[in-house]
Design a protein around this motif. Structure first.
Motif, short mmCIF file in Angstrom:
data_model
loop_
_atom_site.label_atom_id
_atom_site.label_comp_id
_atom_site.label_asym_id
_atom_site.label_seq_id
_atom_site.Cartn_x
_atom_site.Cartn_y
_atom_site.Cartn_z
N ASN A 58 55.44 13.36 30.71
CA ASN A 58 56.62 12.59 31.12
C ASN A 58 57.15 13.10 32.46
O ASN A 58 57.90 14.08 32.51
N TYR A 59 56.72 12.47 33.54
CA TYR A 59 57.17 12.87 34.89
C TYR A 59 56.94 11.73 35.87
O TYR A 59 56.12 10.83 35.63
N ILE A 60 57.71 11.76 36.95
CA ILE A 60 57.46 10.88 38.10
C ILE A 60 57.53 11.80 39.31
O ILE A 60 58.57 12.41 39.56
N LEU A 67 52.77 8.04 44.28
CA LEU A 67 53.61 8.40 43.15
C LEU A 67 52.69 8.63 41.94
O LEU A 67 51.80 7.80 41.67
N HIS A 68 52.94 9.72 41.26
CA HIS A 68 52.18 10.05 40.05
C HIS A 68 53.12 9.91 38.86
O HIS A 68 54.16 10.58 38.80
N GLU A 77 62.75 3.88 32.60
CA GLU A 77 62.71 5.00 33.56
C GLU A 77 62.07 4.57 34.88
O GLU A 77 62.50 4.99 35.95
N VAL A 78 61.06 3.73 34.82
CA VAL A 78 60.43 3.22 36.06
C VAL A 78 61.43 2.34 36.81
O VAL A 78 61.64 2.47 38.01
N GLU A 79 62.04 1.45 36.06
CA GLU A 79 63.00 0.49 36.64
C GLU A 79 64.17 1.20 37.32
O GLU A 79 64.64 0.78 38.38
N SER A 80 64.63 2.30 36.72
CA SER A 80 65.86 2.93 37.20
C SER A 80 65.62 4.16 38.06
O SER A 80 66.57 4.71 38.61
N GLU A 166 47.85 9.35 33.39
CA GLU A 166 48.74 9.21 34.55
C GLU A 166 48.42 7.90 35.28
O GLU A 166 47.27 7.48 35.33
N VAL A 167 49.46 7.31 35.83
CA VAL A 167 49.31 6.12 36.68
C VAL A 167 49.63 6.55 38.12
O VAL A 167 50.64 7.21 38.36
#
Ligand SMILES: Cc1cc2nc3c(=O)[nH]c(=O)nc-3n(C[C@H](O)[C@H](O)[C@H](O)COP(=O)(O)OP(=O)(O)OC[C@H]3O[C@@H](n4cnc5c(N)ncnc54)[C@H](O)[C@@H]3O)c2cc1C
Length: 281
Positions: A58-60, A67-68, A77-80, A166-167
Protein backbone atom coordinates in the motif's frame (compact mmCIF):
# COMPACT_ATOMS: atom_id res chain seq x y z
CA UNK A 1 -27.22 -16.20 -1.80
CA UNK A 2 -24.50 -17.32 0.58
CA UNK A 3 -21.02 -18.18 -0.66
CA UNK A 4 -19.69 -21.72 -0.37
CA UNK A 5 -17.58 -22.27 2.78
CA UNK A 6 -13.94 -21.29 2.35
CA UNK A 7 -10.74 -20.93 4.31
CA UNK A 8 -9.56 -17.36 4.96
CA UNK A 9 -6.03 -16.18 5.71
CA UNK A 10 -4.90 -12.58 6.23
CA UNK A 11 -1.10 -12.67 6.15
CA UNK A 12 1.01 -9.69 7.19
CA UNK A 13 3.84 -10.34 4.73
CA UNK A 14 3.97 -10.68 0.96
CA UNK A 15 6.15 -13.80 1.15
CA UNK A 16 3.56 -15.60 3.26
CA UNK A 17 0.78 -14.57 0.86
CA UNK A 18 2.74 -15.67 -2.21
CA UNK A 19 3.53 -19.02 -0.57
CA UNK A 20 -0.19 -19.68 -0.02
CA UNK A 21 -1.07 -18.50 -3.53
CA UNK A 22 1.54 -20.89 -4.96
CA UNK A 23 -0.41 -23.70 -3.25
CA UNK A 24 -3.59 -22.70 -5.11
CA UNK A 25 -5.24 -20.11 -2.85
CA UNK A 26 -6.97 -17.11 -4.46
CA UNK A 27 -6.11 -13.46 -3.71
CA UNK A 28 -8.75 -11.22 -2.16
CA UNK A 29 -8.31 -7.43 -2.34
CA UNK A 30 -11.33 -5.12 -1.94
CA UNK A 31 -13.77 -7.99 -2.49
CA UNK A 32 -16.00 -5.71 -4.57
CA UNK A 33 -16.04 -8.13 -7.49
CA UNK A 34 -14.95 -11.42 -5.96
CA UNK A 35 -17.41 -11.55 -3.04
CA UNK A 36 -20.50 -10.92 -5.24
CA UNK A 37 -19.23 -13.60 -7.62
CA UNK A 38 -18.86 -16.02 -4.72
CA UNK A 39 -22.33 -15.20 -3.44
CA UNK A 40 -23.73 -15.88 -6.89
CA UNK A 41 -21.66 -19.11 -6.97
CA UNK A 42 -19.90 -17.93 -10.11
CA UNK A 43 -16.68 -18.44 -8.16
CA UNK A 44 -16.06 -20.96 -5.39
CA UNK A 45 -12.46 -20.65 -4.17
CA UNK A 46 -11.55 -22.98 -1.32
CA UNK A 47 -9.00 -20.63 0.23
CA UNK A 48 -8.86 -16.82 0.11
CA UNK A 49 -5.69 -14.91 0.91
CA UNK A 50 -6.53 -11.36 1.92
CA UNK A 51 -3.87 -8.90 0.68
CA UNK A 52 -5.30 -5.94 2.60
CA UNK A 53 -3.08 -6.27 5.71
CA UNK A 54 0.23 -6.43 3.86
CA UNK A 55 1.64 -2.95 4.46
CA UNK A 56 4.28 -3.36 1.71
CA UNK A 57 1.51 -3.37 -0.90
CA UNK A 58 0.00 0.00 0.00
CA UNK A 59 1.96 3.00 -1.30
CA UNK A 60 2.02 5.70 -3.96
CA UNK A 61 5.55 6.88 -4.82
CA UNK A 62 7.19 8.95 -7.49
CA UNK A 63 10.53 7.77 -8.88
CA UNK A 64 12.37 8.22 -12.17
CA UNK A 65 9.53 9.93 -14.03
CA UNK A 66 6.92 7.36 -12.98
CA UNK A 67 4.34 6.86 -10.26
CA UNK A 68 4.54 3.48 -8.55
CA UNK A 69 1.24 2.44 -7.01
CA UNK A 70 0.96 -0.55 -4.70
CA UNK A 71 -1.75 -3.03 -5.56
CA UNK A 72 -3.98 -2.47 -2.50
CA UNK A 73 -4.30 1.28 -3.03
CA UNK A 74 -8.04 1.95 -3.21
CA UNK A 75 -9.84 3.85 -5.95
CA UNK A 76 -10.57 6.58 -3.40
CA UNK A 77 -6.88 6.86 -2.50
CA UNK A 78 -5.99 7.23 -6.20
CA UNK A 79 -8.78 9.76 -6.73
CA UNK A 80 -7.80 11.87 -3.73
CA UNK A 81 -4.00 11.56 -3.76
CA UNK A 82 -2.36 14.96 -4.30
CA UNK A 83 0.55 13.16 -5.98
CA UNK A 84 -1.65 11.34 -8.50
CA UNK A 85 -3.83 14.38 -9.13
CA UNK A 86 -0.76 16.49 -9.77
CA UNK A 87 1.43 14.02 -11.65
CA UNK A 88 -1.03 11.74 -13.43
CA UNK A 89 -4.41 13.51 -13.46
CA UNK A 90 -5.93 11.10 -15.99
CA UNK A 91 -5.62 8.24 -13.49
CA UNK A 92 -7.16 10.27 -10.64
CA UNK A 93 -9.99 11.43 -12.89
CA UNK A 94 -10.68 7.87 -14.03
CA UNK A 95 -10.72 6.58 -10.43
CA UNK A 96 -13.32 9.23 -9.53
CA UNK A 97 -15.72 7.70 -12.08
CA UNK A 98 -15.67 4.19 -10.58
CA UNK A 99 -18.91 2.98 -8.97
CA UNK A 100 -19.96 4.87 -5.85
CA UNK A 101 -18.23 6.09 -2.69
CA UNK A 102 -18.49 2.71 -0.96
CA UNK A 103 -17.00 0.87 -3.93
CA UNK A 104 -14.21 3.43 -4.27
CA UNK A 105 -13.34 3.06 -0.59
CA UNK A 106 -13.04 -0.74 -0.79
CA UNK A 107 -12.04 -1.55 -4.39
CA UNK A 108 -8.34 -1.55 -5.24
CA UNK A 109 -6.32 -0.69 -8.30
CA UNK A 110 -4.70 -4.12 -8.40
CA UNK A 111 -7.99 -5.95 -7.92
CA UNK A 112 -9.63 -3.94 -10.67
CA UNK A 113 -6.97 -4.54 -13.31
CA UNK A 114 -6.57 -8.21 -12.31
CA UNK A 115 -10.33 -8.74 -12.61
CA UNK A 116 -10.25 -7.29 -16.17
CA UNK A 117 -13.97 -6.62 -16.33
CA UNK A 118 -14.63 -5.48 -19.92
CA UNK A 119 -16.68 -2.56 -18.55
CA UNK A 120 -14.17 -1.45 -15.89
CA UNK A 121 -12.84 2.11 -16.05
CA UNK A 122 -9.14 1.80 -15.17
CA UNK A 123 -8.20 -0.32 -18.20
CA UNK A 124 -8.98 2.58 -20.62
CA UNK A 125 -6.64 4.88 -18.68
CA UNK A 126 -4.01 2.13 -18.37
CA UNK A 127 -3.98 1.74 -22.16
CA UNK A 128 -3.85 5.50 -22.82
CA UNK A 129 -1.09 5.91 -20.22
CA UNK A 130 0.85 2.90 -21.53
CA UNK A 131 0.94 1.64 -17.94
CA UNK A 132 3.01 -1.29 -16.78
CA UNK A 133 2.19 -3.92 -14.17
CA UNK A 134 4.67 -5.66 -11.91
CA UNK A 135 3.52 -9.26 -11.53
CA UNK A 136 4.95 -11.17 -8.58
CA UNK A 137 4.93 -14.88 -7.83
CA UNK A 138 6.61 -16.87 -5.06
CA UNK A 139 9.84 -17.11 -7.04
CA UNK A 140 9.34 -14.74 -9.95
CA UNK A 141 8.84 -11.11 -10.83
CA UNK A 142 8.15 -9.63 -14.25
CA UNK A 143 6.85 -6.41 -15.71
CA UNK A 144 4.12 -6.51 -18.37
CA UNK A 145 2.75 -3.61 -20.45
CA UNK A 146 -0.97 -2.82 -20.38
CA UNK A 147 -1.07 -3.72 -24.09
CA UNK A 148 0.01 -7.29 -23.24
CA UNK A 149 -1.70 -7.58 -19.84
CA UNK A 150 -5.36 -7.33 -20.89
CA UNK A 151 -5.88 -10.50 -22.91
CA UNK A 152 -9.64 -11.05 -23.07
CA UNK A 153 -12.83 -10.71 -21.01
CA UNK A 154 -11.85 -11.40 -17.35
CA UNK A 155 -8.54 -12.75 -18.65
CA UNK A 156 -5.10 -11.25 -18.12
CA UNK A 157 -1.47 -12.25 -18.50
CA UNK A 158 -1.37 -13.28 -14.81
CA UNK A 159 -0.12 -16.83 -14.27
CA UNK A 160 -1.44 -19.02 -11.43
CA UNK A 161 0.16 -17.95 -8.14
CA UNK A 162 1.03 -14.45 -9.40
CA UNK A 163 -0.40 -11.20 -8.13
CA UNK A 164 -0.36 -7.69 -9.54
CA UNK A 165 2.15 -6.23 -7.10
CA UNK A 166 2.42 -2.70 -8.49
CA UNK A 167 0.98 -0.44 -11.19
CA UNK A 168 3.42 1.93 -12.91
CA UNK A 169 2.17 5.00 -14.79
CA UNK A 170 4.20 7.88 -16.23
CA UNK A 171 4.39 11.31 -14.71
CA UNK A 172 2.17 12.84 -17.33
CA UNK A 173 2.46 16.40 -18.59
CA UNK A 174 -0.02 15.93 -21.41
CA UNK A 175 -3.60 17.21 -21.37
CA UNK A 176 -6.11 14.45 -20.68
CA UNK A 177 -9.70 13.52 -20.00
CA UNK A 178 -11.80 10.44 -19.19
CA UNK A 179 -15.35 10.45 -20.54
CA UNK A 180 -17.81 7.71 -19.74
CA UNK A 181 -21.31 6.65 -20.67
CA UNK A 182 -22.60 5.14 -17.41
CA UNK A 183 -24.82 2.13 -17.06
CA UNK A 184 -27.17 3.86 -14.61
CA UNK A 185 -27.81 0.96 -12.20
CA UNK A 186 -24.21 -0.20 -11.60
CA UNK A 187 -22.18 2.79 -12.73
CA UNK A 188 -20.03 0.55 -14.96
CA UNK A 189 -18.99 1.91 -18.36
CA UNK A 190 -21.15 1.11 -21.35
CA UNK A 191 -18.19 2.79 -23.04
CA UNK A 192 -15.40 4.79 -21.47
CA UNK A 193 -12.71 6.74 -23.31
CA UNK A 194 -9.41 7.98 -21.87
CA UNK A 195 -7.64 10.51 -24.07
CA UNK A 196 -4.31 12.27 -23.65
CA UNK A 197 -2.53 14.57 -26.05
CA UNK A 198 -0.08 17.42 -26.37
CA UNK A 199 0.10 20.36 -28.75
CA UNK A 200 3.39 21.46 -30.35
CA UNK A 201 3.58 24.40 -32.78
CA UNK A 202 -0.21 24.41 -33.02
CA UNK A 203 -0.39 20.70 -33.99
CA UNK A 204 -1.63 17.72 -32.00
CA UNK A 205 1.09 15.31 -30.91
CA UNK A 206 1.47 12.15 -28.82
CA UNK A 207 -2.24 11.38 -29.00
CA UNK A 208 -3.24 8.32 -26.97
CA UNK A 209 -6.81 7.01 -26.78
CA UNK A 210 -7.80 4.09 -24.52
CA UNK A 211 -11.20 2.45 -24.89
CA UNK A 212 -13.16 0.32 -22.42
CA UNK A 213 -16.66 -1.15 -22.46
CA UNK A 214 -16.85 -1.63 -26.20
CA UNK A 215 -15.33 -5.08 -26.58
CA UNK A 216 -13.93 -7.98 -24.56
CA UNK A 217 -10.76 -6.12 -23.65
CA UNK A 218 -9.69 -2.51 -23.31
CA UNK A 219 -7.50 -1.35 -26.18
CA UNK A 220 -5.77 1.64 -27.75
CA UNK A 221 -7.62 3.15 -30.70
CA UNK A 222 -4.50 3.56 -32.87
CA UNK A 223 -6.35 4.47 -36.09
CA UNK A 224 -8.06 7.38 -34.33
CA UNK A 225 -4.78 8.42 -32.67
CA UNK A 226 -2.97 8.50 -36.06
CA UNK A 227 -5.79 10.46 -37.66
CA UNK A 228 -5.30 13.23 -35.08
CA UNK A 229 -1.49 13.41 -35.08
CA UNK A 230 -0.29 16.64 -36.69
CA UNK A 231 -3.78 18.09 -37.00
CA UNK A 232 -4.88 21.44 -35.57
CA UNK A 233 -7.74 19.77 -33.68
CA UNK A 234 -10.78 21.30 -35.36
CA UNK A 235 -14.22 19.92 -34.48
CA UNK A 236 -14.40 18.30 -37.93
CA UNK A 237 -10.99 16.62 -37.55
CA UNK A 238 -11.93 15.32 -34.10
CA UNK A 239 -15.26 13.95 -35.36
CA UNK A 240 -13.57 12.20 -38.29
CA UNK A 241 -10.92 10.64 -36.04
CA UNK A 242 -13.47 9.63 -33.39
CA UNK A 243 -15.43 7.75 -36.07
CA UNK A 244 -12.40 5.41 -36.33
CA UNK A 245 -12.33 4.50 -32.66
CA UNK A 246 -14.16 1.19 -33.12
CA UNK A 247 -12.46 0.33 -36.41
CA UNK A 248 -11.75 -3.41 -36.67
CA UNK A 249 -13.20 -4.09 -33.22
CA UNK A 250 -15.90 -6.65 -32.49
CA UNK A 251 -18.29 -4.76 -30.23
CA UNK A 252 -20.16 -6.48 -27.40
CA UNK A 253 -23.94 -6.45 -27.15
CA UNK A 254 -26.03 -6.90 -24.00
CA UNK A 255 -29.31 -5.73 -22.48
CA UNK A 256 -27.86 -2.22 -22.07
CA UNK A 257 -26.63 -1.56 -25.62
CA UNK A 258 -26.48 -3.32 -28.98
CA UNK A 259 -23.11 -3.63 -30.73
CA UNK A 260 -23.98 -0.87 -33.21
CA UNK A 261 -25.17 1.47 -30.47
CA UNK A 262 -21.99 0.81 -28.46
CA UNK A 263 -19.88 1.67 -31.51
CA UNK A 264 -21.86 4.86 -31.97
CA UNK A 265 -21.41 5.76 -28.29
CA UNK A 266 -17.69 5.05 -28.54
CA UNK A 267 -17.29 7.58 -31.35
CA UNK A 268 -19.39 10.19 -29.52
CA UNK A 269 -17.46 9.76 -26.25
CA UNK A 270 -14.11 9.65 -28.04
CA UNK A 271 -14.87 13.05 -29.57
CA UNK A 272 -15.90 14.35 -26.13
CA UNK A 273 -12.73 13.02 -24.49
CA UNK A 274 -10.44 14.53 -27.13
CA UNK A 275 -12.28 17.87 -27.00
CA UNK A 276 -12.12 17.91 -23.20
CA UNK A 277 -8.39 17.09 -23.25
CA UNK A 278 -7.77 19.77 -25.87
CA UNK A 279 -9.52 22.34 -23.69
CA UNK A 280 -6.92 21.58 -20.99
CA UNK A 281 -3.83 22.11 -23.16
C1 LIG B 1 -21.89 -1.85 -7.00
C2 LIG B 1 -20.57 -1.88 -7.73
C3 LIG B 1 -20.35 -0.95 -8.71
C4 LIG B 1 -19.12 -0.95 -9.40
N1 LIG B 1 -18.92 -0.03 -10.38
C5 LIG B 1 -17.76 -0.01 -11.04
C6 LIG B 1 -17.51 0.95 -12.05
O1 LIG B 1 -18.30 1.84 -12.32
N2 LIG B 1 -16.31 0.90 -12.69
C7 LIG B 1 -15.36 -0.05 -12.40
O2 LIG B 1 -14.29 -0.06 -13.02
N3 LIG B 1 -15.57 -1.00 -11.45
C8 LIG B 1 -16.74 -0.98 -10.76
N4 LIG B 1 -16.94 -1.92 -9.79
C9 LIG B 1 -15.89 -2.92 -9.52
C10 LIG B 1 -14.89 -2.37 -8.47
O3 LIG B 1 -14.11 -1.35 -9.07
C11 LIG B 1 -13.94 -3.44 -7.92
O4 LIG B 1 -13.20 -2.82 -6.94
C12 LIG B 1 -12.91 -4.02 -8.83
O5 LIG B 1 -13.45 -4.52 -10.00
C13 LIG B 1 -12.20 -5.22 -8.16
O6 LIG B 1 -11.32 -4.75 -7.20
P1 LIG B 1 -11.26 -5.39 -5.76
O7 LIG B 1 -10.08 -4.80 -5.10
O8 LIG B 1 -12.56 -5.26 -5.08
O9 LIG B 1 -10.91 -6.92 -6.11
P2 LIG B 1 -11.56 -8.27 -5.57
O10 LIG B 1 -13.03 -8.26 -5.75
O11 LIG B 1 -11.03 -8.60 -4.23
O12 LIG B 1 -10.90 -9.28 -6.62
C14 LIG B 1 -11.29 -9.30 -7.98
C15 LIG B 1 -10.51 -10.42 -8.71
O13 LIG B 1 -9.14 -10.08 -8.83
C16 LIG B 1 -8.31 -11.00 -8.11
N5 LIG B 1 -7.31 -10.19 -7.45
C17 LIG B 1 -7.55 -9.25 -6.49
N6 LIG B 1 -6.42 -8.60 -6.21
C18 LIG B 1 -5.46 -9.13 -6.98
C19 LIG B 1 -4.08 -8.85 -7.15
N7 LIG B 1 -3.46 -7.88 -6.46
N8 LIG B 1 -3.37 -9.58 -8.05
C20 LIG B 1 -3.99 -10.56 -8.75
N9 LIG B 1 -5.29 -10.87 -8.65
C21 LIG B 1 -6.02 -10.15 -7.77
C22 LIG B 1 -9.24 -11.77 -7.20
O14 LIG B 1 -8.76 -13.08 -6.93
C23 LIG B 1 -10.52 -11.77 -8.01
O15 LIG B 1 -10.45 -12.78 -9.00
C24 LIG B 1 -18.14 -1.93 -9.08
C25 LIG B 1 -18.38 -2.89 -8.07
C26 LIG B 1 -19.58 -2.85 -7.40
C27 LIG B 1 -19.82 -3.87 -6.31
Amino acid sequence: MIAQAFEYTAPKTLDEALGLLAEGAKPLSGGMSLIPMMKLRLAAPEHLVDLARIKDLNYIREAGGFLHIGTTVTHYEVESSALVRGKCPLLAETASHIGDVQVRNMGTIGGSVAHADPSADYPAAMQALEAKFVLKGASSERTVSAADFFVDMFTTALEPGEIVREVIVPVDNSASSYQKCYQPASGFAIVGIAARLAKAAGKLADVRIGVTGLSNRAYRATAAEKALEGKAGSAEEIRAAAALVAQGVEANADIHASADYRKHLASVYAARAVEAALARV
